[in-house]
Design a protein around this motif. Structure first.
Motif, PDB file in Angstrom:
ATOM      1  N   VAL A 127     -25.085 145.769  33.990  1.00  0.00           N
ATOM      2  CA  VAL A 127     -25.539 146.872  34.180  1.00  0.00           C
ATOM      3  C   VAL A 127     -27.072 146.471  34.408  1.00  0.00           C
ATOM      4  O   VAL A 127     -27.902 146.150  33.412  1.00  0.00           O
ATOM      5  CB  VAL A 127     -25.258 147.845  33.203  1.00  0.00           C
ATOM      6  CG1 VAL A 127     -25.959 149.337  33.480  1.00  0.00           C
ATOM      7  CG2 VAL A 127     -23.728 148.070  32.934  1.00  0.00           C
ATOM      8  N   HIS A 128     -27.623 146.624  35.762  1.00  0.00           N
ATOM      9  CA  HIS A 128     -29.044 146.439  35.897  1.00  0.00           C
ATOM     10  C   HIS A 128     -30.079 147.213  35.316  1.00  0.00           C
ATOM     11  O   HIS A 128     -29.513 148.418  34.965  1.00  0.00           O
ATOM     12  CB  HIS A 128     -29.315 146.226  37.504  1.00  0.00           C
ATOM     13  CG  HIS A 128     -28.969 147.370  38.222  1.00  0.00           C
ATOM     14  ND1 HIS A 128     -30.249 148.485  38.192  1.00  0.00           N
ATOM     15  CD2 HIS A 128     -28.019 147.942  39.061  1.00  0.00           C
ATOM     16  CE1 HIS A 128     -29.579 149.484  38.970  1.00  0.00           C
ATOM     17  NE2 HIS A 128     -28.473 149.015  39.397  1.00  0.00           N
TER      18      HIS A 128
ATOM     19  N   ASN B  30     -28.872 145.965  42.550  1.00  0.00           N
ATOM     20  CA  ASN B  30     -28.659 144.440  43.262  1.00  0.00           C
ATOM     21  C   ASN B  30     -29.227 143.263  42.611  1.00  0.00           C
ATOM     22  O   ASN B  30     -29.409 142.313  43.395  1.00  0.00           O
ATOM     23  CB  ASN B  30     -28.470 144.615  44.858  1.00  0.00           C
ATOM     24  CG  ASN B  30     -27.422 145.496  45.369  1.00  0.00           C
ATOM     25  OD1 ASN B  30     -26.096 145.363  44.970  1.00  0.00           O
ATOM     26  ND2 ASN B  30     -27.444 146.352  46.061  1.00  0.00           N
ATOM     27  N   ALA B  31     -29.636 143.580  41.519  1.00  0.00           N
ATOM     28  CA  ALA B  31     -30.255 142.435  40.850  1.00  0.00           C
ATOM     29  C   ALA B  31     -29.649 140.862  40.924  1.00  0.00           C
ATOM     30  O   ALA B  31     -28.464 141.253  40.564  1.00  0.00           O
ATOM     31  CB  ALA B  31     -30.687 142.742  39.404  1.00  0.00           C
ATOM     32  N   LYS B  32     -30.063 139.975  41.266  1.00  0.00           N
ATOM     33  CA  LYS B  32     -29.589 138.945  41.382  1.00  0.00           C
ATOM     34  C   LYS B  32     -28.703 138.212  40.144  1.00  0.00           C
ATOM     35  O   LYS B  32     -27.703 137.918  40.194  1.00  0.00           O
ATOM     36  CB  LYS B  32     -30.499 137.703  41.775  1.00  0.00           C
ATOM     37  CG  LYS B  32     -30.030 136.325  42.036  1.00  0.00           C
ATOM     38  CD  LYS B  32     -31.083 135.239  42.395  1.00  0.00           C
ATOM     39  CE  LYS B  32     -30.437 133.915  42.816  1.00  0.00           C
ATOM     40  NZ  LYS B  32     -31.171 132.939  42.902  1.00  0.00           N
TER      41      LYS B  32
ATOM     42  N   PHE C   8     -21.864 146.647  38.162  1.00  0.00           N
ATOM     43  CA  PHE C   8     -21.952 148.199  38.345  1.00  0.00           C
ATOM     44  C   PHE C   8     -23.360 148.557  38.637  1.00  0.00           C
ATOM     45  O   PHE C   8     -24.588 147.908  38.063  1.00  0.00           O
ATOM     46  CB  PHE C   8     -21.879 148.763  36.710  1.00  0.00           C
ATOM     47  CG  PHE C   8     -21.831 150.304  36.852  1.00  0.00           C
ATOM     48  CD1 PHE C   8     -21.049 151.013  37.187  1.00  0.00           C
ATOM     49  CD2 PHE C   8     -23.256 150.793  36.387  1.00  0.00           C
ATOM     50  CE1 PHE C   8     -21.160 152.428  37.417  1.00  0.00           C
ATOM     51  CE2 PHE C   8     -23.485 152.075  36.180  1.00  0.00           C
ATOM     52  CZ  PHE C   8     -22.490 153.014  36.852  1.00  0.00           C
ATOM     53  N   ASN C   9     -23.580 149.262  39.809  1.00  0.00           N
ATOM     54  CA  ASN C   9     -24.838 149.273  40.414  1.00  0.00           C
ATOM     55  C   ASN C   9     -25.142 150.764  40.096  1.00  0.00           C
ATOM     56  O   ASN C   9     -24.033 151.793  40.293  1.00  0.00           O
ATOM     57  CB  ASN C   9     -25.020 149.295  41.917  1.00  0.00           C
ATOM     58  CG  ASN C   9     -25.141 147.661  42.190  1.00  0.00           C
ATOM     59  OD1 ASN C   9     -26.173 147.513  41.702  1.00  0.00           O
ATOM     60  ND2 ASN C   9     -24.525 147.145  42.952  1.00  0.00           N
ATOM     61  N   TRP C  10     -26.140 151.225  39.908  1.00  0.00           N
ATOM     62  CA  TRP C  10     -26.437 152.787  39.682  1.00  0.00           C
ATOM     63  C   TRP C  10     -28.133 152.746  40.364  1.00  0.00           C
ATOM     64  O   TRP C  10     -28.585 152.000  40.919  1.00  0.00           O
ATOM     65  CB  TRP C  10     -26.528 153.104  38.412  1.00  0.00           C
ATOM     66  CG  TRP C  10     -27.668 152.369  37.458  1.00  0.00           C
ATOM     67  CD1 TRP C  10     -27.504 150.912  37.030  1.00  0.00           C
ATOM     68  CD2 TRP C  10     -28.647 152.902  36.759  1.00  0.00           C
ATOM     69  NE1 TRP C  10     -28.653 150.720  36.059  1.00  0.00           N
ATOM     70  CE2 TRP C  10     -29.398 151.806  35.819  1.00  0.00           C
ATOM     71  CE3 TRP C  10     -29.418 154.089  36.709  1.00  0.00           C
ATOM     72  CZ2 TRP C  10     -30.550 151.851  35.260  1.00  0.00           C
ATOM     73  CZ3 TRP C  10     -30.507 154.386  36.082  1.00  0.00           C
ATOM     74  CH2 TRP C  10     -31.283 153.248  35.402  1.00  0.00           C
ATOM     75  N   SER C  11     -28.498 153.995  40.525  1.00  0.00           N
ATOM     76  CA  SER C  11     -29.748 154.198  41.398  1.00  0.00           C
ATOM     77  C   SER C  11     -31.081 153.545  40.642  1.00  0.00           C
ATOM     78  O   SER C  11     -32.069 153.160  41.477  1.00  0.00           O
ATOM     79  CB  SER C  11     -30.288 155.797  41.215  1.00  0.00           C
ATOM     80  OG  SER C  11     -30.729 156.362  39.849  1.00  0.00           O
ATOM     81  N   GLY C  12     -31.068 153.193  39.468  1.00  0.00           N
ATOM     82  CA  GLY C  12     -32.062 152.857  38.580  1.00  0.00           C
ATOM     83  C   GLY C  12     -33.218 153.500  38.341  1.00  0.00           C
ATOM     84  O   GLY C  12     -34.399 152.880  38.252  1.00  0.00           O
TER      85      GLY C  12
END
Length: 110
Positions: A18-19, A25-27, A51-55
Motif C-alpha cells: 500500500v503506497h 504505482n510507487a516502484k 493495492f493502488n489508491w488515489s494517494g
C-alpha cells in the motif's frame, strides 16, 4: 530468527503493498522491485499483490480508501481460498490506510 529452511508454510502467504501519499504505482510496491524481491527471498512462495489508491493527502480519502482496501482484501482472500496469511506492507499514509482498516475490522497489527 527463523531461516528460510525453518519456515514451513501451511497457508498461502499474500503480501499486499500500500503506497503512500502521491505515490501511486510507487516502484517499491511492484512485485519485482528490490524490496519485494528481498521479501520473496525470505518467503519464496509469497504472492505479491499491489493495492493502488488515489494517494490524496486528505483524511477523507484515507478513510474511503480503508473501505476499498477491505473490499480488495476480501477479493484476494476469495481468490486464494480460506488458508491465507495476508500481510500488508505500507508506507507513509498508506500505513494510515492499513491501520484504519485494521481498526475497523479489529484485526491484529504487527
Amino acid at each position: 530468527m527463523n531461516t528460510k529452511e525453518d519456515i514451513k508454510l501451511k497457508n498461502t502467504v499474500v503480501i499486499t503493498t500500500v503506497h503512500g501519499t502521491w505515490a501511486k504505482n510507487a516502484k517499491w510496491t511492484k512485485e519485482y522491485s528490490s524490496t519485494m524481491s528481498q521479501l520473496k527471498e525470505e518467503v519464496p512462495d509469497a504472492v505479491i499483490d499491489q493495492f493502488n489508491w488515489s494517494g490524496n493527502n486528505r483524511q477523507t480519502s484515507r478513510l474511503h480508501t480503508a473501505d476499498e482496501l477491505a473490499i480488495h482484501i476480501d477479493s484476494v482472500q476469495r481468490k486464494h481460498g480460506s488458508n491465507v496469511d495476508h500481510f500488508l506492507v505500507s508506507h507513509s499514509h498508506g500505513g494510515n490506510v492499513a491501520l484504519q482498516r485494521a481498526k475497523i475490522a479489529h484485526l491484529p497489527i504487527a
